[in-house]
Motif scaffolding. Structure first.
Motif, PDB file in Angstrom:
ATOM      1  N   TYR A 111       4.772 -20.688  40.974  1.00 58.90           N
ATOM      2  CA  TYR A 111       5.098 -21.241  39.665  1.00 58.90           C
ATOM      3  C   TYR A 111       6.525 -20.884  39.249  1.00 58.90           C
TER       4      TYR A 111
ATOM      5  N   LEU B  49       5.726 -16.115  40.948  1.00 59.05           N
ATOM      6  CA  LEU B  49       6.275 -16.676  39.712  1.00 59.05           C
ATOM      7  C   LEU B  49       7.766 -16.391  39.673  1.00 59.05           C
TER       8      LEU B  49
ATOM      9  N   ILE C 205      -2.171 -22.851  32.695  1.00 60.87           N
ATOM     10  CA  ILE C 205      -1.636 -22.278  33.935  1.00 60.87           C
ATOM     11  C   ILE C 205      -2.274 -20.916  34.188  1.00 60.87           C
TER      12      ILE C 205
ATOM     13  N   VAL D 221       6.152 -24.108  32.162  1.00 58.43           N
ATOM     14  CA  VAL D 221       5.776 -23.661  33.509  1.00 58.43           C
ATOM     15  C   VAL D 221       5.427 -24.859  34.369  1.00 58.43           C
ATOM     16  N   THR D 222       5.969 -24.893  35.590  1.00 55.57           N
ATOM     17  CA  THR D 222       5.630 -25.925  36.563  1.00 55.57           C
ATOM     18  C   THR D 222       5.246 -25.256  37.873  1.00 55.57           C
TER      19      THR D 222
ATOM     20  N   SER E 211       2.339 -24.696  41.288  1.00 57.24           N
ATOM     21  CA  SER E 211       0.942 -24.621  41.684  1.00 57.24           C
ATOM     22  C   SER E 211       0.690 -23.262  42.306  1.00 57.24           C
TER      23      SER E 211
END
Length: 304
Positions: free
Chosen positions: A267, A117, A219, A259-260, A262
């Motif tokens: 992320y 992240l 998410i 949040v974008t 995978s």
């Protein structure tokens, strides 16, 4: 409490349409009535198809000080800040100013494992101008819900803590892992904002703003279905944004990140906040939730 059907009818009465399969009730509330700063972020990584969860963004009524943006809420620093107010102070250690916070530093061992992240905080003043040259100290729990320097088994580690200085857009970014959901709390990241890097690393402050970043439910559910996060599945099922004792006062309208990404690509979370750069508050061991293994000397107060 009204059921989903009644809630959808009420939403449609406002001339808005939302898909309850992808947006939670809490975020619908934020989108309808919350006063939030925009949180915009691009896709993360390449390869795997990215999942995207937009944060709520709605016009606000202006700040009480007459600015165009509403100030982000002040929240508890919890019992594990490591800012000198409750036990150790990592802010004064060589190596604390860093982007990648996954590993311990300054002679401490250990690296936090988990789904990658990168999270960014964009700091604005109440008139919407970038706050440059400020500093952000950020920290959060690991994949097991434990806080370095405090929780049983990781008291000799100081990972998932770091300081960055805001750039000319008011932005700081940290490379980390997706935090766990531990009992009694929604998935979150703590942060403190300081006027300068010197203030953040001197050990004497002052702190301009203490708050938290909330992470979106869909998410989190995807992340928690991966290896190593099994405890978080049960814990997330027992709390909502509306019942969380920090975000449950509607503050998620200004604290819910976009949040974008995978699981495969990692992320990326971004939150834009507004602060009063002349403000001052104290951090420290306010209550805030109990990680699975507790803290030093037994369980901490009822909430981090």
């Amino acid at each position: 409490m009204e059921d989903n059907a009644a809630y959808v009818r009420r939403v449609h009465d406002k001339g808005l349409q939302f898909d309850l399969r992808t947006m939670s009730r809490r975020r619908l509330l934020a989108a309808l009535g919350g006063a939030g700063a925009l949180a915009l972020v691009g896709a993360c990584g390449t390869g795997a198809e990215a999942e995207t969860t937009p944060a709520a963004s709605a016009s606000n009524g202006g700040s009480p000080n007459g600015g165009s943006l509403a100030e982000v809420e002040s929240e508890t620093a919890g019992p594990y800040p490591a800012d000198g107010s409750n036990g150790p102070d990592v802010r004064t250690l060589d190596g604390i100013v860093r982007k990648d916070i996954r590993s311990s530093f300054g002679g401490a061992g250990g690296t936090a494992e988990g789904v990658p992240l990168e999270f960014s905080l964009v700091v604005k003043d109440l008139d919407g101008a970038a706050v440059t040259g400020a500093a952000v100290y950020a920290w959060h729990c690991d994949r097991d819900g434990n806080y370095s320097l405090y929780s049983t088994g990781v008291t000799d580690r100081n990972y998932l803590r770091g300081i960055q200085q805001t750039d000319d857009t008011g932005t700081v970014a940290f490379t980390s892992i997706f935090p766990a959901c531990y009992s009694g709390r929604w998935p979150h990241i703590h942060f403190e904002v300081y006027s300068s890097l010197d203030d953040a690393t001197s050990g004497s402050g002052p702190i301009v703003k203490t708050s938290q970043i909330a992470l979106p439910e869909d998410i989190a559910k995807t992340v928690y279905a991966t290896a190593g996060y099994s405890k978080s599945v049960t814990n997330l099922g027992q709390v909502t944004l509306a019942t969380d004792n920090v975000f449950g006062d509607d503050s998620a309208a200004r604290e819910l990140a976009t949040v974008t990404g995978s699981v495969d690509a990692g992320y990326r979370a971004t939150l834009t906040i507004a602060i009063d750069p002349s403000g001052e508050e104290t951090g420290g061991s306010a209550p805030g939730g109990t990680p699975p293994s507790g803290g030093p000397g037994g369980p901490p107060p009822s909430r981090p």
